[in-house]
Design a protein around this motif. Structure first.
Motif, PDB file in Angstrom:
ATOM      1  N   ARG A  35     -16.801 -24.761  14.284  1.00  0.00           N
ATOM      2  CA  ARG A  35     -16.755 -23.616  15.208  1.00  0.00           C
ATOM      3  C   ARG A  35     -17.176 -22.332  14.492  1.00  0.00           C
ATOM      4  NH1 ARG A  35     -12.237 -26.572  17.110  1.00  0.00           N
ATOM      5  NH2 ARG A  35     -10.776 -25.466  15.735  1.00  0.00           N
ATOM      6  N   ASP A  36     -16.651 -22.154  13.271  1.00  0.00           N
ATOM      7  CA  ASP A  36     -17.025 -20.960  12.502  1.00  0.00           C
ATOM      8  C   ASP A  36     -18.521 -20.938  12.201  1.00  0.00           C
ATOM      9  OD1 ASP A  36     -14.344 -20.244  12.483  1.00  0.00           O
ATOM     10  OD2 ASP A  36     -14.001 -20.906  10.413  1.00  0.00           O
ATOM     11  N   LEU A  37     -19.062 -22.093  11.821  1.00  0.00           N
ATOM     12  CA  LEU A  37     -20.479 -22.170  11.486  1.00  0.00           C
ATOM     13  C   LEU A  37     -21.351 -21.924  12.719  1.00  0.00           C
ATOM     14  CD1 LEU A  37     -22.647 -22.666   9.379  1.00  0.00           C
ATOM     15  CD2 LEU A  37     -22.412 -25.129   9.821  1.00  0.00           C
ATOM     16  N   ALA A  38     -20.948 -22.442  13.861  1.00  0.00           N
ATOM     17  CA  ALA A  38     -21.717 -22.212  15.097  1.00  0.00           C
ATOM     18  C   ALA A  38     -21.844 -20.727  15.386  1.00  0.00           C
ATOM     19  CB  ALA A  38     -21.053 -22.925  16.271  1.00  0.00           C
ATOM     20  N   ALA A  39     -20.794 -19.981  15.099  1.00  0.00           N
ATOM     21  CA  ALA A  39     -20.795 -18.543  15.378  1.00  0.00           C
ATOM     22  C   ALA A  39     -21.533 -17.730  14.323  1.00  0.00           C
ATOM     23  CB  ALA A  39     -19.357 -18.042  15.493  1.00  0.00           C
ATOM     24  N   GLN A  40     -21.636 -18.257  13.092  1.00  0.00           N
ATOM     25  CA  GLN A  40     -22.138 -17.440  11.993  1.00  0.00           C
ATOM     26  C   GLN A  40     -23.409 -17.942  11.318  1.00  0.00           C
ATOM     27  OE1 GLN A  40     -19.757 -15.207   9.758  1.00  0.00           O
ATOM     28  NE2 GLN A  40     -18.132 -15.105  11.240  1.00  0.00           N
ATOM     29  N   ALA A  41     -23.897 -19.106  11.675  1.00  0.00           N
ATOM     30  CA  ALA A  41     -25.093 -19.642  11.007  1.00  0.00           C
ATOM     31  C   ALA A  41     -26.271 -18.694  11.200  1.00  0.00           C
ATOM     32  CB  ALA A  41     -25.437 -21.026  11.543  1.00  0.00           C
ATOM     33  N   GLY A  42     -27.037 -18.532  10.143  1.00  0.00           N
ATOM     34  CA  GLY A  42     -28.188 -17.647  10.179  1.00  0.00           C
ATOM     35  C   GLY A  42     -29.441 -18.338  10.680  1.00  0.00           C
ATOM     36  N   ALA A  43     -30.422 -17.537  11.019  1.00  0.00           N
ATOM     37  CA  ALA A  43     -31.685 -18.053  11.546  1.00  0.00           C
ATOM     38  C   ALA A  43     -32.349 -19.029  10.581  1.00  0.00           C
ATOM     39  CB  ALA A  43     -32.629 -16.897  11.860  1.00  0.00           C
ATOM     40  N   GLN A  81     -23.598 -25.777  20.650  1.00  0.00           N
ATOM     41  CA  GLN A  81     -22.430 -26.279  21.384  1.00  0.00           C
ATOM     42  C   GLN A  81     -21.794 -27.462  20.671  1.00  0.00           C
ATOM     43  OE1 GLN A  81     -23.034 -27.096  25.569  1.00  0.00           O
ATOM     44  NE2 GLN A  81     -24.383 -25.316  25.771  1.00  0.00           N
ATOM     45  N   THR A  82     -22.618 -28.289  20.056  1.00  0.00           N
ATOM     46  CA  THR A  82     -22.098 -29.442  19.328  1.00  0.00           C
ATOM     47  C   THR A  82     -21.203 -28.990  18.181  1.00  0.00           C
ATOM     48  OG1 THR A  82     -23.975 -30.821  19.963  1.00  0.00           O
ATOM     49  CG2 THR A  82     -22.743 -31.491  17.989  1.00  0.00           C
ATOM     50  N   LEU A  83     -21.638 -27.987  17.447  1.00  0.00           N
ATOM     51  CA  LEU A  83     -20.799 -27.462  16.362  1.00  0.00           C
ATOM     52  C   LEU A  83     -19.572 -26.749  16.909  1.00  0.00           C
ATOM     53  CD1 LEU A  83     -23.236 -25.963  13.705  1.00  0.00           C
ATOM     54  CD2 LEU A  83     -21.713 -27.919  13.448  1.00  0.00           C
ATOM     55  N   ALA A  84     -19.754 -25.952  17.930  1.00  0.00           N
ATOM     56  CA  ALA A  84     -18.670 -25.118  18.450  1.00  0.00           C
ATOM     57  C   ALA A  84     -17.596 -25.931  19.167  1.00  0.00           C
ATOM     58  CB  ALA A  84     -19.234 -24.055  19.390  1.00  0.00           C
ATOM     59  N   ARG A  85     -18.006 -27.011  19.833  1.00  0.00           N
ATOM     60  CA  ARG A  85     -17.059 -27.779  20.642  1.00  0.00           C
ATOM     61  C   ARG A  85     -17.293 -29.280  20.478  1.00  0.00           C
ATOM     62  NH1 ARG A  85     -18.692 -23.642  24.311  1.00  0.00           N
ATOM     63  NH2 ARG A  85     -19.973 -25.108  25.470  1.00  0.00           N
ATOM     64  N   ALA A  86     -17.306 -29.727  19.258  1.00  0.00           N
ATOM     65  CA  ALA A  86     -17.535 -31.152  18.992  1.00  0.00           C
ATOM     66  C   ALA A  86     -16.408 -31.992  19.585  1.00  0.00           C
ATOM     67  CB  ALA A  86     -17.643 -31.392  17.493  1.00  0.00           C
ATOM     68  N   ASP A  87     -16.774 -33.139  20.117  1.00  0.00           N
ATOM     69  CA  ASP A  87     -15.778 -34.107  20.594  1.00  0.00           C
ATOM     70  C   ASP A  87     -15.149 -34.834  19.418  1.00  0.00           C
ATOM     71  OD1 ASP A  87     -16.518 -33.617  23.285  1.00  0.00           O
ATOM     72  OD2 ASP A  87     -18.144 -35.082  23.122  1.00  0.00           O
ATOM     73  N   ARG A  88     -15.950 -34.984  18.374  1.00  0.00           N
ATOM     74  CA  ARG A  88     -15.514 -35.783  17.231  1.00  0.00           C
ATOM     75  C   ARG A  88     -16.241 -35.309  15.981  1.00  0.00           C
ATOM     76  NH1 ARG A  88     -16.719 -41.757  18.410  1.00  0.00           N
ATOM     77  NH2 ARG A  88     -18.806 -41.081  17.911  1.00  0.00           N
ATOM     78  N   VAL A  89     -15.566 -35.425  14.861  1.00  0.00           N
ATOM     79  CA  VAL A  89     -16.182 -35.143  13.568  1.00  0.00           C
ATOM     80  C   VAL A  89     -15.763 -36.253  12.613  1.00  0.00           C
ATOM     81  CG1 VAL A  89     -14.289 -33.655  12.754  1.00  0.00           C
ATOM     82  CG2 VAL A  89     -16.584 -33.383  11.802  1.00  0.00           C
ATOM     83  N   GLN A  90     -16.690 -36.612  11.740  1.00  0.00           N
ATOM     84  CA  GLN A  90     -16.431 -37.686  10.791  1.00  0.00           C
ATOM     85  C   GLN A  90     -16.985 -37.292   9.422  1.00  0.00           C
ATOM     86  OE1 GLN A  90     -18.273 -41.334  11.990  1.00  0.00           O
ATOM     87  NE2 GLN A  90     -17.293 -42.533  10.396  1.00  0.00           N
ATOM     88  N   ALA A  91     -16.142 -37.418   8.403  1.00  0.00           N
ATOM     89  CA  ALA A  91     -16.596 -37.143   7.040  1.00  0.00           C
ATOM     90  C   ALA A  91     -17.650 -38.170   6.653  1.00  0.00           C
ATOM     91  CB  ALA A  91     -15.424 -37.196   6.069  1.00  0.00           C
ATOM     92  N   GLN A  92     -18.682 -37.715   5.965  1.00  0.00           N
ATOM     93  CA  GLN A  92     -19.772 -38.562   5.505  1.00  0.00           C
ATOM     94  C   GLN A  92     -19.975 -38.290   4.025  1.00  0.00           C
ATOM     95  OE1 GLN A  92     -22.237 -40.361   7.899  1.00  0.00           O
ATOM     96  NE2 GLN A  92     -20.261 -40.292   8.909  1.00  0.00           N
ATOM     97  N   GLN A  93     -20.142 -39.326   3.247  1.00  0.00           N
ATOM     98  CA  GLN A  93     -20.332 -39.171   1.815  1.00  0.00           C
ATOM     99  C   GLN A  93     -19.232 -38.272   1.271  1.00  0.00           C
ATOM    100  OE1 GLN A  93     -24.422 -38.358   0.843  1.00  0.00           O
ATOM    101  NE2 GLN A  93     -25.151 -39.933   2.220  1.00  0.00           N
ATOM    102  N   GLN A  94     -19.535 -37.363   0.371  1.00  0.00           N
ATOM    103  CA  GLN A  94     -18.478 -36.563  -0.230  1.00  0.00           C
ATOM    104  C   GLN A  94     -18.361 -35.157   0.349  1.00  0.00           C
ATOM    105  OE1 GLN A  94     -18.430 -36.687  -4.455  1.00  0.00           O
ATOM    106  NE2 GLN A  94     -16.728 -35.282  -4.638  1.00  0.00           N
ATOM    107  N   THR A  95     -19.474 -34.558   0.714  1.00  0.00           N
ATOM    108  CA  THR A  95     -19.435 -33.161   1.150  1.00  0.00           C
ATOM    109  C   THR A  95     -20.006 -32.949   2.555  1.00  0.00           C
ATOM    110  OG1 THR A  95     -21.590 -32.689   0.156  1.00  0.00           O
ATOM    111  CG2 THR A  95     -19.639 -32.307  -1.224  1.00  0.00           C
ATOM    112  N   GLN A  96     -20.287 -34.022   3.259  1.00  0.00           N
ATOM    113  CA  GLN A  96     -20.927 -33.899   4.562  1.00  0.00           C
ATOM    114  C   GLN A  96     -19.970 -34.245   5.695  1.00  0.00           C
ATOM    115  OE1 GLN A  96     -24.476 -36.293   4.427  1.00  0.00           O
ATOM    116  NE2 GLN A  96     -25.225 -35.262   2.601  1.00  0.00           N
TER     117      GLN A  96
END
Length: 152
Positions: A35-43, A81-96
């Motif tokens: 949610r934070d990234l959706a609001a603040q990601a740069g161009a 919208q996917t970042l701001a209101r994801a239905d689900r999130v899953q950790a991938q590898q170590q930092t993703q």
């Protein structure tokens, strides 16, 4: 005498030990980061994402088994919208983390001719130090939007 040892220890300490380990973060924490990234990601972050999506062939309906079928002009808002209101999130590898949002009323893309109604967006959080998980604002511009594609 101690300075060379300190420098050597910093040099040989793996960067990943200091980066956010998404496997250790809760889904709620990862969703909040999204949610934070959706609001603040740069161009430039978004431009790099769409360049990678284009290179992966997800925008070319005729040449890829997995591709977007929604109008390209709608994709930036759907990804946000996917970042701001994801239905689900899953950790991938170590930092993703893989963020997923279902758009039940809209076909987002196709896999081998089958309609897909969800959008997935892969984010690399390695620029966010583990210690800054609760106050990430200064590090959000360092997050990498790695890929986005239609998914199940």
């Amino acid at each position: 005498m101690y300075k060379p040892l300190l420098f050597a220890s910093l040099f040989f300490t793996p960067f990943s030990l200091h980066a956010l380990d998404t496997r250790q973060a809760s889904p709620e924490q990862l969703l909040e980061l999204g949610r934070d990234l959706a609001a603040q990601a740069g161009a430039s972050q978004w431009q790099q994402l769409w360049q990678r999506v284009r290179q992966a062939g997800y925008l070319q309906a005729n040449s890829a088994s997995l591709h977007f079928s929604v109008a390209p002009a709608l994709l930036p808002e759907l990804a946000r919208q996917t970042l701001a209101r994801a239905d689900r999130v899953q950790a991938q590898q170590q930092t993703q983390a893989l963020y997923r949002r279902n758009f039940a009323d809209q076909v987002i893309g196709q896999r081998d001719g089958q309609p897909l109604h969800a959008l997935c967006l892969l984010v690399d959080w390695r620029a966010l130090p583990q210690s800054m998980l609760h106050t990430p604002e200064a590090y959000l511009r360092g997050a990498s939007l790695l890929s986005s594609y239609p998914c199940d």
